[in-house]
Motif scaffolding. Structure first.
Motif, mmCIF file in Angstrom:
data_model
loop_
_atom_site.group_PDB
_atom_site.id
_atom_site.type_symbol
_atom_site.label_atom_id
_atom_site.label_comp_id
_atom_site.label_asym_id
_atom_site.label_seq_id
_atom_site.Cartn_x
_atom_site.Cartn_y
_atom_site.Cartn_z
ATOM 1 N N ALA A 117 -0.008 1.970 -3.365
ATOM 2 C CA ALA A 117 0.265 2.062 -4.806
ATOM 3 C C ALA A 117 1.742 1.837 -5.093
ATOM 4 C CB ALA A 117 -0.178 3.424 -5.335
ATOM 5 N N ARG A 118 2.609 2.395 -4.268
ATOM 6 C CA ARG A 118 4.046 2.189 -4.480
ATOM 7 C C ARG A 118 4.429 0.735 -4.216
ATOM 8 N NH1 ARG A 118 8.056 4.350 -7.393
ATOM 9 N NH2 ARG A 118 7.566 6.468 -6.671
ATOM 10 N N LEU A 119 3.846 0.130 -3.189
ATOM 11 C CA LEU A 119 4.127 -1.272 -2.908
ATOM 12 C C LEU A 119 3.673 -2.171 -4.059
ATOM 13 C CD1 LEU A 119 3.102 -1.523 0.863
ATOM 14 C CD2 LEU A 119 5.411 -1.412 -0.061
ATOM 15 N N ALA A 120 2.637 -1.748 -4.769
ATOM 16 C CA ALA A 120 2.119 -2.545 -5.887
ATOM 17 C C ALA A 120 2.898 -2.331 -7.173
ATOM 18 C CB ALA A 120 0.645 -2.213 -6.114
ATOM 19 N N ASP A 121 3.796 -1.370 -7.190
ATOM 20 C CA ASP A 121 4.593 -1.062 -8.375
ATOM 21 C C ASP A 121 5.537 -2.236 -8.669
ATOM 22 O OD1 ASP A 121 6.470 -0.123 -10.213
ATOM 23 O OD2 ASP A 121 6.536 1.884 -9.341
ATOM 24 N N PRO A 122 5.529 -2.777 -9.884
ATOM 25 C CA PRO A 122 6.400 -3.918 -10.196
ATOM 26 C C PRO A 122 7.893 -3.643 -9.990
ATOM 27 C CG PRO A 122 4.729 -3.628 -11.903
ATOM 28 C CD PRO A 122 4.636 -2.424 -11.003
ATOM 29 N N ALA A 161 -7.856 0.354 5.330
ATOM 30 C CA ALA A 161 -7.254 1.556 5.912
ATOM 31 C C ALA A 161 -6.287 1.165 7.025
ATOM 32 C CB ALA A 161 -8.336 2.482 6.448
ATOM 33 N N PRO A 162 -5.236 0.442 6.702
ATOM 34 C CA PRO A 162 -4.322 -0.068 7.737
ATOM 35 C C PRO A 162 -3.527 1.038 8.398
ATOM 36 C CG PRO A 162 -3.435 -0.493 5.549
ATOM 37 C CD PRO A 162 -4.822 0.040 5.352
ATOM 38 N N LYS A 163 -3.205 0.800 9.666
ATOM 39 C CA LYS A 163 -2.406 1.748 10.437
ATOM 40 C C LYS A 163 -1.031 1.195 10.788
ATOM 41 C CE LYS A 163 -5.888 4.689 10.858
ATOM 42 N NZ LYS A 163 -5.885 5.986 10.134
ATOM 43 N N THR A 164 -0.838 -0.107 10.612
ATOM 44 C CA THR A 164 0.435 -0.723 10.964
ATOM 45 C C THR A 164 1.249 -1.021 9.710
ATOM 46 O OG1 THR A 164 -0.286 -3.036 10.839
ATOM 47 C CG2 THR A 164 -0.725 -1.859 12.905
ATOM 48 N N VAL A 165 2.541 -1.221 9.902
ATOM 49 C CA VAL A 165 3.402 -1.618 8.794
ATOM 50 C C VAL A 165 2.908 -2.908 8.167
ATOM 51 C CG1 VAL A 165 5.719 -2.450 8.231
ATOM 52 C CG2 VAL A 165 5.440 -0.455 9.715
ATOM 53 N N PHE A 166 2.493 -3.858 9.003
ATOM 54 C CA PHE A 166 2.083 -5.152 8.480
ATOM 55 C C PHE A 166 0.760 -5.061 7.730
ATOM 56 C CE2 PHE A 166 4.781 -5.923 12.206
ATOM 57 C CZ PHE A 166 5.853 -6.484 11.526
ATOM 58 N N GLY A 167 -0.126 -4.182 8.188
ATOM 59 C CA GLY A 167 -1.357 -3.958 7.447
ATOM 60 C C GLY A 167 -1.080 -3.386 6.070
ATOM 61 N N LEU A 168 -0.118 -2.474 5.986
ATOM 62 C CA LEU A 168 0.256 -1.901 4.692
ATOM 63 C C LEU A 168 0.910 -2.944 3.788
ATOM 64 C CD1 LEU A 168 1.635 1.510 5.974
ATOM 65 C CD2 LEU A 168 -0.334 1.216 4.465
ATOM 66 N N ILE A 169 1.743 -3.794 4.358
ATOM 67 C CA ILE A 169 2.380 -4.844 3.560
ATOM 68 C C ILE A 169 1.329 -5.809 3.012
ATOM 69 C CG2 ILE A 169 3.877 -6.879 3.708
ATOM 70 C CD1 ILE A 169 5.685 -5.256 5.574
ATOM 71 N N VAL A 170 0.384 -6.209 3.863
ATOM 72 C CA VAL A 170 -0.690 -7.104 3.396
ATOM 73 C C VAL A 170 -1.484 -6.436 2.280
ATOM 74 C CG1 VAL A 170 -2.852 -8.222 4.061
ATOM 75 C CG2 VAL A 170 -0.863 -8.387 5.559
ATOM 76 N N ALA A 171 -1.820 -5.157 2.459
ATOM 77 C CA ALA A 171 -2.567 -4.440 1.428
ATOM 78 C C ALA A 171 -1.765 -4.337 0.137
ATOM 79 C CB ALA A 171 -2.950 -3.052 1.931
ATOM 80 N N GLY A 172 -0.455 -4.108 0.266
ATOM 81 C CA GLY A 172 0.388 -4.032 -0.914
ATOM 82 C C GLY A 172 0.477 -5.353 -1.647
ATOM 83 N N LEU A 173 0.614 -6.441 -0.896
ATOM 84 C CA LEU A 173 0.658 -7.765 -1.508
ATOM 85 C C LEU A 173 -0.660 -8.090 -2.199
ATOM 86 C CD1 LEU A 173 2.544 -9.741 1.298
ATOM 87 C CD2 LEU A 173 3.384 -9.325 -1.039
#
Length: 494
Positions: A117-122, A161-173
């Motif tokens: 959610a924070r990564l998706a924040d404009p 449900a990513p566990k890695t930094v890159f999984g979180l970045i992909v989900a955020g994007l």
């Protein structure tokens, strides 16, 4: 008497240490940073703190994030002191402390929904990383992203449900695209050649495993600027915590010690904007590669070169290694004879002058940097800091006596005991197999070079194999001191 670090205590603390000149309540976040370790807090966070102190760009504060158990520990310690950090800069002739306030929050590790959610924040326009050289899921020898790593496979199979930094970045994007919010810039601050390209490969490569069309969108729309970062920053322990308490009266659970010198060179590719970091000394250039080669091979390669002979001679601090004439002379000869000659020209920079600066920085007795820190994670660092110089010299038909000796010293170190018989404590994700290969190499040097994911094509060179075998044999038969002396006398190659 000490004062616990907090916003409320800054008026008391400023009698002995610098404090933010800005009202932290007026800061707003523009950056999410993964990997809130010592280097980040001594480097990127300091540059931003300087910028805020100068009255600029206070909508670019940092929110921390992470995925490791150590991240949860760091978050708890920083949250208890309002996310402030005491930074102690130690030069040969001066020492000073200041409290930085560029970080205003730290997301709970494991809270995937909250992080995405924070990564998706404009308002978040940059996502930055200091996750160490080994955190990018790349093959050490080739530098190519490894899509078969179990953590990457797991994230590809369960992208929600990513566990890695890159999984979180992909989900955020993906969340931003779903909300029609332009993508943030992804900025690596790790010591990796082409760190922007490496990060791009990891993010896009993971996305491609479960959504090729989205990977194409990442390739077309997300910026991954390359950057070179530099500041010697040792680990924090009881010594550092005690100095901050005794000398500055500050109770800080995790202060940062570093040298006074710092450098940051960045490609200016930030589609959603960036803080005006050029106002506080950051260099923006069209091509980072020349600076990157210079720093990684001369400084990081230099650290890797002195780490193992120093460890074999039971030396603990880096400045003590530089006080040992054999090690200091070994480093100088290696740099001038074999490393510097294969580094491409750097704009407005004399490489020999740069080495003199590095030699001075390594010799700083106040910084308290340790040989165990330099020796850790060699399975990731040797292929990035040492072996590229070896490969370049071999490709040019040039000798590699000194660089082969560096590899042999690393092998001898992983046999597990110093020259005096003291047990060596390893800190490397591949320690078990390195130890096994190093012990076998005492009788068969090629057993160590058989680690193909580390040595790659370099191990196929007859010249390198011969030089490595000769150096390792000499280390076992004569010891580290005698071997270094033979190298300095030009007699090791014969």
């Amino acid at each position: 008497m000490t004062t616990k670090l907090s916003i409320a205590a800054l008026d008391t603390i400023k009698a002995k240490a610098g404090v933010p000149a800005y009202d932290r309540s007026q800061l707003t976040a523009g950056i999410v940073h993964f990997g809130v370790g010592n280097f980040h807090r001594a480097h990127q966070a300091v540059y931003l703190d300087d910028l805020f102190n100068a009255g600029h760009d206070r909508d670019w504060a940092i929110i921390g994030a992470g995925v490791l158990p150590s991240d949860a520990t760091m978050r708890a310690k920083l949250a208890a002191q309002d996310f402030l950090t005491t930074v102690v800069e130690q030069d040969n002739n001066r020492t000073g402390a200041h409290v930085t306030g560029a970080m205003i929050d730290y997301l709970e590790p494991g809270d995937v929904a909250g992080i995405v959610a924070r990564l998706a924040d404009p308002s978040i326009r940059i996502v930055s990383l200091t996750i160490t050289e080994g955190g990018y899921f790349i093959d050490p020898a080739s530098g190519v992203f490894n899509p078969t790593h179990p953590d990457i496979v797991a994230d590809a199979q369960n992208p929600a449900a990513p566990k890695t930094v890159f999984g979180l970045i992909v989900a955020g994007l993906k969340a931003r695209r779903g909300k029609n919010v332009p993508p943030f810039t992804v900025m690596s601050c790790d010591n990796i050649p082409g760190n922007g390209e490496v990060t791009h490969a990891a993010v896009s490569g993971l996305a491609r495993l479960h959504d090729p069309a989205f990977a194409d969108w990442i390739d077309a729309n997300v910026a991954f600027p390359n950057g070179m970062v530099d500041r010697i920053t040792p680990a924090t322990g009881a010594r550092e915590i005690g100095i901050v308490a005794d000398d500055y009266g500050i109770e800080d659970a995790w202060p940062v010690f570093c040298e006074e010198f710092k450098q940051w060179v960045l490609e200016d590719h930030f589609p959603l904007g960036r803080p005006a970091l050029e106002k506080v000394g950051v260099q923006f250039v069209p091509d980072v590669a020349p600076y990157e080669h210079m720093k990684i091979r001369i400084l990081n390669g230099g650290h890797a070169a002195i780490a193992y002979p120093a460890a074999l001679l039971d030396i603990h601090f880096v400045h003590e290694a530089m006080e040992e004439p054999l090690i200091r002379a070994f480093l100088a000869k290696l740099e001038h004879d074999e490393i510097i000659p294969v580094i491409p020209p750097v704009p407005n920079t004399d490489l020999c002058d740069y080495y003199k600066l590095i030699e001075t920085r390594f010799s700083n007795p106040k910084i308290g940097d340790t040989i165990p820190r330099l020796a850790q994670d060699g399975s990731n660092r040797q292929p990035k800091f040492i072996l590229p110089s070896t490969a370049d010299r071999l490709a040019r038909g040039e000798d590699v006596v000194g660089l082969s000796l560096v590899s042999a010293l690393w092998c001898r170190y992983f046999a597990g005991t110093s020259d005096s018989g003291k047990t060596i404590a390893f800190n490397d994700q591949s320690a078990d197999r390195l130890n096994k290969a190093a012990l076998a190499a005492k009788d068969d040097p090629m057993a160590f070079l058989a680690l193909g994911d580390i040595f790659g094509d370099v191990a196929r060179s007859d010249l390198f194999r011969r030089r490595f075998a000769d150096a390792l044999k000499t280390l076992w038969e004569k010891g580290t001191r005698a071997t270094l002396q033979l190298y300095l006398d030009g007699k090791l190659e014969g």
